[in-house]
Design an enzyme around this catalytic site. Structure first.
Site, PDB file in Angstrom:
ATOM      1  N   ASP A  98       0.748  -1.386   0.129  1.00 32.71           N
ATOM      2  CA  ASP A  98       0.025  -0.105   0.023  1.00 32.71           C
ATOM      3  C   ASP A  98       0.796   1.567   0.022  1.00 32.71           C
ATOM      4  O   ASP A  98       0.381   2.282   0.695  1.00 32.71           O
ATOM      5  CB  ASP A  98      -0.921  -0.010   1.342  1.00 32.71           C
ATOM      6  CG  ASP A  98      -0.229  -0.302   2.406  1.00 32.71           C
ATOM      7  OD1 ASP A  98       0.952  -0.082   2.416  1.00 32.71           O
ATOM      8  OD2 ASP A  98      -0.777  -0.988   3.469  1.00 32.71           O
ATOM      9  N   GLU A 120      -0.193  -9.084  -1.289  1.00 25.92           N
ATOM     10  CA  GLU A 120      -0.914  -8.464   0.038  1.00 25.92           C
ATOM     11  C   GLU A 120      -2.185  -7.684  -0.446  1.00 25.92           C
ATOM     12  O   GLU A 120      -2.434  -6.579  -0.067  1.00 25.92           O
ATOM     13  CB  GLU A 120       0.013  -7.678   0.933  1.00 25.92           C
ATOM     14  CG  GLU A 120      -0.553  -7.563   2.288  1.00 25.92           C
ATOM     15  CD  GLU A 120       0.494  -6.567   2.965  1.00 25.92           C
ATOM     16  OE1 GLU A 120       0.240  -5.376   3.105  1.00 25.92           O
ATOM     17  OE2 GLU A 120       1.050  -7.212   3.936  1.00 25.92           O
ATOM     18  N   GLU A 134      -2.066   4.647   3.183  1.00 32.47           N
ATOM     19  CA  GLU A 134      -2.203   3.479   2.653  1.00 32.47           C
ATOM     20  C   GLU A 134      -3.479   2.931   2.157  1.00 32.47           C
ATOM     21  O   GLU A 134      -3.641   2.210   1.205  1.00 32.47           O
ATOM     22  CB  GLU A 134      -1.435   2.339   3.667  1.00 32.47           C
ATOM     23  CG  GLU A 134      -0.147   2.610   4.010  1.00 32.47           C
ATOM     24  CD  GLU A 134       0.248   3.615   5.115  1.00 32.47           C
ATOM     25  OE1 GLU A 134      -0.512   4.661   5.452  1.00 32.47           O
ATOM     26  OE2 GLU A 134       1.330   3.817   5.547  1.00 32.47           O
ATOM     27  N   HIS A 203       5.166   4.689  13.445  1.00 33.49           N
ATOM     28  CA  HIS A 203       5.634   5.452  12.459  1.00 33.49           C
ATOM     29  C   HIS A 203       4.406   5.971  11.960  1.00 33.49           C
ATOM     30  O   HIS A 203       4.644   6.748  10.867  1.00 33.49           O
ATOM     31  CB  HIS A 203       6.394   4.701  11.561  1.00 33.49           C
ATOM     32  CG  HIS A 203       5.852   3.656  10.790  1.00 33.49           C
ATOM     33  ND1 HIS A 203       5.294   3.772   9.776  1.00 33.49           N
ATOM     34  CD2 HIS A 203       5.554   2.329  11.065  1.00 33.49           C
ATOM     35  CE1 HIS A 203       4.826   2.693   9.046  1.00 33.49           C
ATOM     36  NE2 HIS A 203       4.822   1.937  10.024  1.00 33.49           N
ATOM     37  N   ARG A 205       1.836   7.777   9.976  1.00 31.55           N
ATOM     38  CA  ARG A 205       1.692   9.322   9.972  1.00 31.55           C
ATOM     39  C   ARG A 205       0.546   9.904  10.493  1.00 31.55           C
ATOM     40  O   ARG A 205       0.777  11.176  11.014  1.00 31.55           O
ATOM     41  CB  ARG A 205       1.466   9.494   8.062  1.00 31.55           C
ATOM     42  CG  ARG A 205       1.926  10.510   7.441  1.00 31.55           C
ATOM     43  CD  ARG A 205       1.753  10.550   5.793  1.00 31.55           C
ATOM     44  NE  ARG A 205       3.229   9.880   5.280  1.00 31.55           N
ATOM     45  CZ  ARG A 205       3.949  10.681   4.701  1.00 31.55           C
ATOM     46  NH1 ARG A 205       3.703  12.081   4.864  1.00 31.55           N
ATOM     47  NH2 ARG A 205       5.043  10.056   4.031  1.00 31.55           N
ATOM     48  N   HIS A 235      12.042   5.168  13.524  1.00 32.15           N
ATOM     49  CA  HIS A 235      11.633   5.118  12.193  1.00 32.15           C
ATOM     50  C   HIS A 235      12.215   6.224  11.595  1.00 32.15           C
ATOM     51  O   HIS A 235      11.959   7.460  11.887  1.00 32.15           O
ATOM     52  CB  HIS A 235      10.409   4.866  11.948  1.00 32.15           C
ATOM     53  CG  HIS A 235       9.694   4.495  10.587  1.00 32.15           C
ATOM     54  ND1 HIS A 235       9.790   5.416   9.519  1.00 32.15           N
ATOM     55  CD2 HIS A 235       9.173   3.304   9.986  1.00 32.15           C
ATOM     56  CE1 HIS A 235       9.631   4.856   8.436  1.00 32.15           C
ATOM     57  NE2 HIS A 235       9.204   3.649   8.887  1.00 32.15           N
TER      58      HIS A 235
HETATM   59  N1  UDP Z   1      11.425  -3.914  10.978  1.00 33.23           N
HETATM   60  C1  UDP Z   1      13.025  -4.247  11.054  1.00 33.23           C
HETATM   61  N2  UDP Z   1      13.596  -3.377  11.627  1.00 33.23           N
HETATM   62  C2  UDP Z   1      13.269  -2.309  12.589  1.00 33.23           C
HETATM   63  C3  UDP Z   1      11.753  -2.446  12.570  1.00 33.23           C
HETATM   64  C4  UDP Z   1      11.007  -2.977  11.775  1.00 33.23           C
HETATM   65  O1  UDP Z   1      13.560  -4.849  10.130  1.00 33.23           O
HETATM   66  O2  UDP Z   1      14.125  -1.755  13.317  1.00 33.23           O
HETATM   67  C5  UDP Z   1      10.753  -4.575  10.025  1.00 33.23           C
HETATM   68  C6  UDP Z   1       9.876  -5.517  10.965  1.00 33.23           C
HETATM   69  O3  UDP Z   1      10.219  -6.824  11.117  1.00 33.23           O
HETATM   70  C7  UDP Z   1       8.658  -5.709   9.803  1.00 33.23           C
HETATM   71  C8  UDP Z   1       8.780  -4.254   9.152  1.00 33.23           C
HETATM   72  O4  UDP Z   1      10.019  -3.931   9.298  1.00 33.23           O
HETATM   73  O5  UDP Z   1       8.851  -6.768   8.792  1.00 33.23           O
HETATM   74  C9  UDP Z   1       7.827  -3.463   9.328  1.00 33.23           C
HETATM   75  O6  UDP Z   1       7.692  -2.079   8.730  1.00 33.23           O
HETATM   76  P1  UDP Z   1       7.163  -0.781   9.208  1.00 33.23           P
HETATM   77  O7  UDP Z   1       6.527  -0.985  10.613  1.00 33.23           O
HETATM   78  O8  UDP Z   1       8.164   0.230   8.813  1.00 33.23           O
HETATM   79  O9  UDP Z   1       5.979  -0.753   8.013  1.00 33.23           O
HETATM   80  P2  UDP Z   1       4.572  -1.481   8.085  1.00 33.23           P
HETATM   81  O10 UDP Z   1       4.597  -2.771   8.131  1.00 33.23           O
HETATM   82  O11 UDP Z   1       3.696  -0.659   9.193  1.00 33.23           O
HETATM   83  O12 UDP Z   1       3.983  -1.043   6.939  1.00 33.23           O
END
Ligand code: UDP
Length: 368
Positions: A98, A120, A134, A203, A205, A235
């Site tokens: 997204d 997804e 998203e 993180h 927004r 982040h």
């Molecule tokens: N993640 C990582 N290192 C970190 C924090 C998160 O590798 O310090 C990974 C986590 O395991 C997951 C992904 O990043 O797979 C999640 O990313 P984020 O929370 O930025 O995005 P969202 O999933 O909310 O789109």
């Protein structure tokens, strides 16, 4: 335009890299020529996330500029991806989730007449303002995609309700579980810790202005208990000042974004998770780590149905009460700490790769 017969995988951010890495490996295992293009939306984190999987990008559009708005990023990404697609002429474009990069990839591919596979697909909050942008991006991508890889039966129901034909949907599981299993397999044995670990990530927004001070305030109060450690990887998309109240707490560790294997190790060792992340909710559910979702809603109802996650919203008092319960009531913790396969069984990438392989071969077969 004659196709080159390749699959072009477009990646903008860290979660896309983590969730598409298993697919790139599965496509290559089937000997489908696969190219990986980074848009640069997360300038370093996406390439760093691919690295432990042994994947290097074939192209990097380096699109980020300081202070760039979402509209500017969308505009530049569509333009740059259109040029790349005209040059490389892939048979399929794969986008995930997204993000602005995923939407731009779907627009550019569709305008070039290239079919789009959406990994997804079908997650919905049914509120265009959250998560933002998203929910906007994924509903638009659904209008553009040719094949929709839904992670769960619920995601398929959402797509069907929007008029996506059944034959264009495959329920595969979420590839994040593939990435997680693969990473866990290679981790060294865990070292026992003195204090229970609370892993937090923030993180979103739409959370940044009003909700962040509440959530950070709750985490600071929890860290002050003295019997836990709060670990929060920053982040880079968030202004650093927003984490400030935690910096003063000796029991809180604010760290730079962690490499994926290190983050998975911390997640596996955590007593509980506080997060507004999508991917982290999924991974914690697959591992059976109790998770408090600090958002008004989740578009991943499966983690709540599985019993591993509770949506606690963003008020300081509510978060504090929920964390305190999980720390002080062993039975409440035990009830949530059950690993679930609702998000995926670790074979999603294989299923998606096989379907793309079949589509490509069907297209090559001469008509009878
Ligand atoms: N993640 C990582 N290192 C970190 C924090 C998160 O590798 O310090 C990974 C986590 O395991 C997951 C992904 O990043 O797979 C999640 O990313 P984020 O929370 O930025 O995005 P969202 O999933 O909310 O789109």
């Amino acid at each position: 335009m004659t196709s080159s017969g390749t699959v072009m995988v477009i990646i903008g951010t860290r979660p896309e890299a983590i969730k598409l890495a298993p697919l790139v490996l599965a496509l290559r295992a089937l000997e489908l020529p696969t190219r990986v293009c980074l848009t640069g939306q997360h300038p370093e984190m996406a390439a760093e996330a691919l690295d432990p999987f042994g994947i290097a990008a074939d192209a990097n559009l380096a699109l980020m500029r300081p202070g760039q708005s979402l509209s500017e990023l969308t505009e530049r990404a569509v333009g740059a991806l259109a040029l790349l697609l005209a040059r490389e002429r892939p048979a399929w474009v794969v986008v995930q989730g997204d993000t602005t990069s995923a939407l731009a990839g779907a627009i550019a591919a569709r305008q070039a007449g290239i079919p789009v596979a959406h990994v997804e697909a079908g997650l919905r909050s049914f509120d265009l303002s959250q998560p933002y942008p998203e929910e906007i991006n994924r509903t638009l991508i659904a209008r553009l995609a040719t094949l929709h890889f839904a992670p769960t039966p619920g995601a398929r129901v959402n797509l069907r309700a929007e008029g996506v034909p059944d034959a264009a949907i495959a329920v595969t599981g979420n590839t994040v579980v593939d990435a997680l299993h693969r990473t866990l397999r290679d981790l060294p044995p865990a070292v026992p810790a003195d204090r229970r670990l609370i892993l937090a990530t923030l993180h979103r927004r739409e959370n940044r202005e009003a909700a962040f001070p509440e959530i950070i305030g709750a985490l600071a109060a929890i860290a002050a208990r003295g019997d836990v450690e709060v670990l929060l990887p920053r982040h880079p998309g968030c202004p650093p000042g927003i984490y400030a109240p935690l910096e003063a707490c000796p029991a809180a560790r604010l760290v730079p974004p962690m490499p994926y294997p290190a983050f998975v190790a911390a997640l596996a060792a955590a007593h509980l998770v506080v997060t507004d992340s999508g991917g982290v909710q999924e991974e914690a559910s697959a591992l059976g780590v109790p998770t408090l979702v600090v958002r008004a809603l989740t578009e991943r109802p499966e983690v709540v149905e599985a019993g591993t996650a509770l949506v606690v919203d963003t008020a300081r008092g509510g978060i504090l009460a929920a964390v305190t319960r999980l720390l002080d009531d062993d039975e409440a913790h035990r009830r949530m700490a059950n690993a679930s396969t609702r998000i995926g069984d670790g074979k999603a990438a294989e299923r998606i790769a096989r379907r793309l392989h079949d589509e490509l071969h069907a297209a090559r077969r001469p008509a009878a």
